[in-house]
Design a protein around this motif. Structure first.
Motif, PDB file in Angstrom:
ATOM      1  N   LEU A 183       0.808  -1.232   0.000  1.00  0.00           N
ATOM      2  CA  LEU A 183       0.000   0.000   0.000  1.00  0.00           C
ATOM      3  C   LEU A 183       0.832   1.269   0.000  1.00  0.00           C
ATOM      4  CD1 LEU A 183      -2.852  -0.982   2.501  1.00  0.00           C
ATOM      5  CD2 LEU A 183      -2.719  -1.371   0.038  1.00  0.00           C
ATOM      6  N   HIS A 184       2.054   1.207  -0.543  1.00  0.00           N
ATOM      7  CA  HIS A 184       2.914   2.390  -0.560  1.00  0.00           C
ATOM      8  C   HIS A 184       3.215   2.891  -1.970  1.00  0.00           C
ATOM      9  CE1 HIS A 184       4.493   0.638   3.458  1.00  0.00           C
ATOM     10  NE2 HIS A 184       3.443   1.400   3.653  1.00  0.00           N
ATOM     11  N   THR A 185       2.932   2.072  -2.985  1.00  0.00           N
ATOM     12  CA  THR A 185       3.231   2.426  -4.367  1.00  0.00           C
ATOM     13  C   THR A 185       1.976   2.269  -5.218  1.00  0.00           C
ATOM     14  OG1 THR A 185       5.532   1.716  -4.156  1.00  0.00           O
ATOM     15  CG2 THR A 185       4.651   1.881  -6.383  1.00  0.00           C
ATOM     16  N   VAL A 186       1.810   3.186  -6.176  1.00  0.00           N
ATOM     17  CA  VAL A 186       0.649   3.126  -7.065  1.00  0.00           C
ATOM     18  C   VAL A 186       1.127   3.356  -8.490  1.00  0.00           C
ATOM     19  CG1 VAL A 186       0.124   5.581  -6.680  1.00  0.00           C
ATOM     20  CG2 VAL A 186      -1.658   4.038  -7.537  1.00  0.00           C
ATOM     21  N   TRP A 195       5.546  14.256   4.115  1.00  0.00           N
ATOM     22  CA  TRP A 195       5.798  13.008   3.401  1.00  0.00           C
ATOM     23  C   TRP A 195       6.792  13.273   2.282  1.00  0.00           C
ATOM     24  CZ3 TRP A 195       0.992  15.215   4.098  1.00  0.00           C
ATOM     25  CH2 TRP A 195       0.118  14.575   4.993  1.00  0.00           C
ATOM     26  N   GLU A 196       7.586  12.252   1.959  1.00  0.00           N
ATOM     27  CA  GLU A 196       8.416  12.269   0.766  1.00  0.00           C
ATOM     28  C   GLU A 196       7.883  11.225  -0.195  1.00  0.00           C
ATOM     29  OE1 GLU A 196      12.616  11.903   1.001  1.00  0.00           O
ATOM     30  OE2 GLU A 196      12.854  13.606   2.366  1.00  0.00           O
ATOM     31  N   ARG A 226       3.971   6.416 -12.176  1.00  0.00           N
ATOM     32  CA  ARG A 226       3.857   5.737 -10.875  1.00  0.00           C
ATOM     33  C   ARG A 226       4.366   6.657  -9.779  1.00  0.00           C
ATOM     34  NH1 ARG A 226       7.782   3.174 -13.737  1.00  0.00           N
ATOM     35  NH2 ARG A 226       6.294   1.562 -14.327  1.00  0.00           N
ATOM     36  N   ALA A 227       3.998   6.371  -8.548  1.00  0.00           N
ATOM     37  CA  ALA A 227       4.453   7.161  -7.401  1.00  0.00           C
ATOM     38  C   ALA A 227       4.549   6.255  -6.196  1.00  0.00           C
ATOM     39  CB  ALA A 227       3.506   8.327  -7.138  1.00  0.00           C
ATOM     40  N   SER A 228       5.507   6.554  -5.328  1.00  0.00           N
ATOM     41  CA  SER A 228       5.707   5.767  -4.101  1.00  0.00           C
ATOM     42  C   SER A 228       5.880   6.708  -2.921  1.00  0.00           C
ATOM     43  CB  SER A 228       6.941   4.869  -4.217  1.00  0.00           C
ATOM     44  OG  SER A 228       6.813   3.943  -5.243  1.00  0.00           O
ATOM     45  N   ILE A 229       5.271   6.358  -1.797  1.00  0.00           N
ATOM     46  CA  ILE A 229       5.525   7.042  -0.537  1.00  0.00           C
ATOM     47  C   ILE A 229       6.774   6.399   0.051  1.00  0.00           C
ATOM     48  CG2 ILE A 229       4.623   7.672   1.728  1.00  0.00           C
ATOM     49  CD1 ILE A 229       1.813   7.118   0.580  1.00  0.00           C
ATOM     50  N   VAL A 230       7.851   7.169   0.178  1.00  0.00           N
ATOM     51  CA  VAL A 230       9.118   6.570   0.608  1.00  0.00           C
ATOM     52  C   VAL A 230       9.541   6.975   2.011  1.00  0.00           C
ATOM     53  CG1 VAL A 230       9.986   6.300  -1.733  1.00  0.00           C
ATOM     54  CG2 VAL A 230      10.410   8.440  -0.534  1.00  0.00           C
ATOM     55  N   LYS A 231       8.925   8.026   2.542  1.00  0.00           N
ATOM     56  CA  LYS A 231       9.337   8.461   3.879  1.00  0.00           C
ATOM     57  C   LYS A 231       8.260   9.325   4.507  1.00  0.00           C
ATOM     58  CE  LYS A 231      13.649   9.699   4.308  1.00  0.00           C
ATOM     59  NZ  LYS A 231      14.905  10.489   4.286  1.00  0.00           N
ATOM     60  N   VAL A 232       8.124   9.197   5.830  1.00  0.00           N
ATOM     61  CA  VAL A 232       7.286  10.105   6.612  1.00  0.00           C
ATOM     62  C   VAL A 232       8.215  10.893   7.506  1.00  0.00           C
ATOM     63  CG1 VAL A 232       5.463  10.313   8.321  1.00  0.00           C
ATOM     64  CG2 VAL A 232       5.289   8.579   6.530  1.00  0.00           C
TER      65      VAL A 232
END
Length: 365
Positions: free
Chosen positions: A207-210, A245-246, A358-364
């Motif tokens: 659930l971190h990449t779309v 978020w990054e 595509r996009a990914s959440i890589v850091k909070v």
């Protein structure tokens, strides 16, 4: 249920340690079997020579074990059949109001509790629950447990964990506090809400990449799902504090901060930035950056490289939304000053298949 009341097959499929149906059974040198988790627990908490709980056979410091594939398959089939018989009558209630027996609205896979609409609010609004994945109500979480990561949920961790534990021997074995048994992915990483994801977006198992896809995917009908725009929101929304978020993105993308109340169904008004409920940073196929809010576009002079990282920061009390480029230092691209009055979420939109988007959440932060 007492063993004498159990069907004969269930007795044969019952672990001698936990007295439950085998989970990832391992075959000992003496021929008896037990769950992998039970075997690890006995090794971790015993200073004496290990003995088989069935025949009391004693083994040396290194125990040769094998995964019992046939027994594992039979036990899994038996468990599935039992669940299928009870599935039609299964009703999931809120764990926080047992006296009223309110129907659950969501299940938190991190807390392992099911919550009604009232009790789910903290998970949606409080920063303390950042990273807690919420799914449709589940009556049984046991089958989602990862055998490598002990009390972590399987779908959010290693894909091949079951294969990794089919192993042959148990010397090297680390105690339960060891880092080797902990997940490599931080559990506080913000997750994407599958219930909001457009059918043209493929979301990764963690659930971190779309990713934008050409062919429409088969997703269950949800009132919160985006239908008119290929977008997705984060599971976590906030009504206080500062949150950052990054994200790493490529292709034709939109990174946004959005009210949870944004329209999901109507064309032209549900796109991020094309309404008063969202603020977005867009990169088109040529790499041109623009910001959008309430249908107002601002073209930015800055351009990013093919592989790009963006930081998004929201200060709810001060009403400040900042988009920055991540390099050796943060370079601010745009800042919105507004009055935030509703729960806000992180949003991602991917509008083209070509170029691949595509996009990914890589850091909070």
């Amino acid at each position: 249920m007492a063993s004498e009341d159990k069907p004969h097959l269930e007795v044969l499929l019952t672990c001698p340690v936990c007295q439950d149906i085998f989970k990832e059974p391992r075959l000992l040198p003496c021929g008896h079997s037990m769950c992998m988790g039970c075997l690890e627990g006995m090794i971790d908490h015993s200073d004496l020579p290990f003995r088989c709980p069935d025949c009391r056979a004693c083994f040396g410091p290194v125990i040769g074990v094998q995964k019992s594939f046939s027994l594992s398959n039979i036990a899994e089939d038996y468990r599935d059949n039992w669940k299928d018989k009870n599935k039609k009558t299964e009703v999931v209630y809120c764990d926080c109001c047992p006296e009223r027996q309110e129907l659950a609205n969501k299940t938190c896979l991190q807390c392992e509790v099911s919550l009604c609409k009232e009790h789910i609010r903290d998970h949606l609004e409080r920063p303390a629950f950042t990273g807690h994945p919420l799914v449709s109500p589940l009556g049984d979480l046991e089958r989602r447990k990862c055998p490598l990561h002990d009390d972590e949920v399987l779908r959010y961790y290693c894909k091949a964990s079951r294969d990794a534990t089919s192993a042959t021997s148990v010397p090297w074995r680390p105690r339960r506090g060891s880092r080797l048994l902990r997940p490599t992915q931080p559990c506080t990483l913000t997750s994407l809400d599958m219930n909001t994801a457009s059918a043209y977006l493929k979301v990764s198992p963690d659930l971190h990449t779309v990713e934008r896809v050409k062919t429409k995917l088969t997703y269950p009908s949800e009132p919160l799902r985006f239908e008119a725009a290929p977008q997705v929101l984060s599971t976590q929304c906030f009504t206080r504090g500062t949150h950052s978020w990054e994200l790493e993105a490529e292709g034709y993308w939109d990174i946004a901060v959005s009210y949870k109340s944004i329209d999901r169904k109507r064309r032209d008004v549900s796109n991020f930035g094309m309404n008063a409920q969202s603020w977005s940073l867009t990169c088109n196929a040529r790499g041109q950056l623009s910001t959008y809010h309430n249908k107002k576009r601002k073209v930015l002079s800055a351009a990013l490289k093919h592989k790009r990282r963006i930081a998004v920061t929201v200060n709810f009390e001060e009403g400040v939304i900042t988009f920055s480029e991540v390099g050796s230092k943060l370079t601010q691209l745009n800042e919105y000053q507004t009055k935030l009055s509703q729960p806000v979420c992180l949003g991602v939109g991917l509008y083209r298949v070509d170029p691949p988007s595509r996009a990914s959440i890589v850091k909070v932060l």
